[in-house]
Scaffold this motif. Structure first.
Motif: not given
Length: 451
Positions: A402-412
């Motif tokens: 979930a944290l990975y997706q948070f950072l990944d999506a935020g950067s995207c």
């Protein structure tokens, strides 16, 4: 009294018990592999349409605006808009009546339709924020049900492009971002439950991403041929949040985060920015159809990138994840150099007839190489991310994903947001800086989880 078995009989019984255990383990692993395959094919079907829409969305809406301007019907709504938006004469300005009229028509059409970059930015901003709630939703609803419901938001998003009016497009974009957070958190944890070890995770994630990248083939094959010759075209949730942040402040996650941030920015670049730059490079013959060809080659690169972790797993397991990242980064850097040499720097923003900086015209061969490298590099990086989460955050994979997706999506989301005002040169400079910093922090991260 029961007879005590001899040593020979005891060894025979142990062998038989071992065979039964191996048979049961093999059967279990077989079903888990089947689950991975089904998950991969399901995601491939959903994302065939979504990724095609995502990669071409900005270009599609821009084309719709151009077409609407050319065929604009003069009605009361236009007359009302025209009366308050007709450009006034500026000192020293010398533009014709036709140019003023075209400018007003373009402004009128722009407010009638949404913007592809803004839509995708909203998707990934909502995706980013919704990851706080995702682990709780997945735990309560279950992996399969979560993925099924979340997938429906992708379908709704795709349908908005039939008539991309701003209010509806941006609202559904936010809904799609919400669904995306639940979908990918459920997918990451589901894949973890089918694996258990880093080697199995590497194999399974390679299988999943290889199949998943096939989603780039069918839709973009259609674009390549159909666009040939065309000119334009959320008291438990609070606990979940703080649990996620408690992962966040560990040394491991702080060292891993830059790699995730780079991964997210790269996602935005290859799914939206670069295809737009290809379509806008009018110095390239048949640029509109080349958008589909670009997506096709990105899919091929992704399939091959996933395939080497499946069919070449014995060889790949001999190399450390750091070595794999370093080798993949060499290919990544060559791709970035060719992007700068082969396209006008402004091509990601608007259509241009300018020549590229390195050649007298945009080279189709390099467009194909760049697209292939995009798909290949992203799949390899993604495999490294998934296997690293499995090994580095055992027992906390749901929160870690979930944290990975948070950072990944935020950067995207940031990538899409800033691309309304930065050119390709700035894009490449940002990605280069993120890549170098992520490698510097990824090396000690892998050393920590190897202890």
């Amino acid at each position: 009294m029961k007879d005590i078995p001899s040593q020979e009989e005891g060894e025979k019984m142990q062998k038989e018990e071992l065979k039964v255990e191996e048979s049961e383990e093999g059967l279990t692993n077989g079903w888990k592999m089947f689950n991975v395959l089904m998950c991969g094919f399901a995601f491939m079907l959903v994302f065939t349409a979504f990724l095609t829409t995502s990669m071409a969305g900005k270009y599609i809406i821009d084309s719709l605006k151009l077409e609407t301007v050319e065929n604009l019907e003069i009605d009361d709504a236009f007359f009302e808009f025209n009366s308050s938006n007709w450009p006034e004469e500026s000192k020293g300005e010398n533009i014709t009546f036709e140019e003023k009229e075209k400018k007003v028509k373009k402004s009128f059409v722009d407010q009638k339709f949404g913007d592809g970059y803004i839509s995708l930015s909203i998707v990934y901003i909502t995706f980013c924020l919704s990851n706080f709630a995702a682990p709780g939703v997945v735990a309560f609803v279950g992996h399969k049900t979560t993925m099924f419901i979340a997938a429906a938001t992708y379908v709704l998003y795709i349908l908005t492009y039939l008539n991309p009016v701003p209010g509806f497009l941006y609202s559904v974009s936010a809904l799609n971002g919400l669904g995306a957070a639940f979908l990918w958190t459920a997918q990451g944890d589901f894949l973890h439950h089918q694996s258990g070890t880093e080697k199995l995770m590497a194999r399974n994630s390679g299988t999943f991403w290889g199949i998943f990248q096939c989603s780039l083939l069918a839709g973009n094959l259609y674009i390549m041929f159909a666009w040939q010759g065309k000119e334009y075209v959320d008291t438990e949730m609070r606990k979940q949040i703080f649990t996620i942040f408690a992962i966040l402040v560990t040394k491991k996650m702080l060292l891993f985060a830059p790699f995730i941030i780079f991964d997210g920015f790269f996602l935005g670049f290859y799914t939206g920015v670069y295809p737009t730059a290809v379509g806008n490079s009018k110095n390239l013959e048949n640029a509109s159809a080349a958008v589909g060809l670009c997506g096709l080659m990105t899919g091929v690169g992704g399939i091959i990138g996933g395939g080497i972790f499946v069919f070449g797993s014995k060889i790949m397991n001999r190399f450390s994840r750091v070595t794999i990242v370093l080798c993949n980064s060499v290919l990544m850097l060559s791709m970035l150099v060719f992007v700068l040499l082969n396209h006008p720097f402004s091509a990601n923003i608007a259509a241009t007839d300018e020549q590229p900086k390195g050649f007298d015209s945009v080279k189709r061969e390099l467009v194909l190489y760049i697209a292939f490298a995009n798909g290949f590099c992203y799949t390899v990086y993604k495999n490294v991310v998934y296997s690293s989460v499995t090994e580095g955050f055992a027992g906390q994979t749901s929160y870690a994903f979930a944290l990975y997706q948070f950072l990944d999506a935020g950067s995207c989301a940031i990538c899409f947001f800033i691309n309304t005002s930065i050119n390709l040169l700035t894009n490449v400079c940002i990605m280069f800086a993120l890549l170098v910093f992520s490698i510097i922090t990824f090396i000690p991260f892998r050393r920590i989880i190897a202890k």
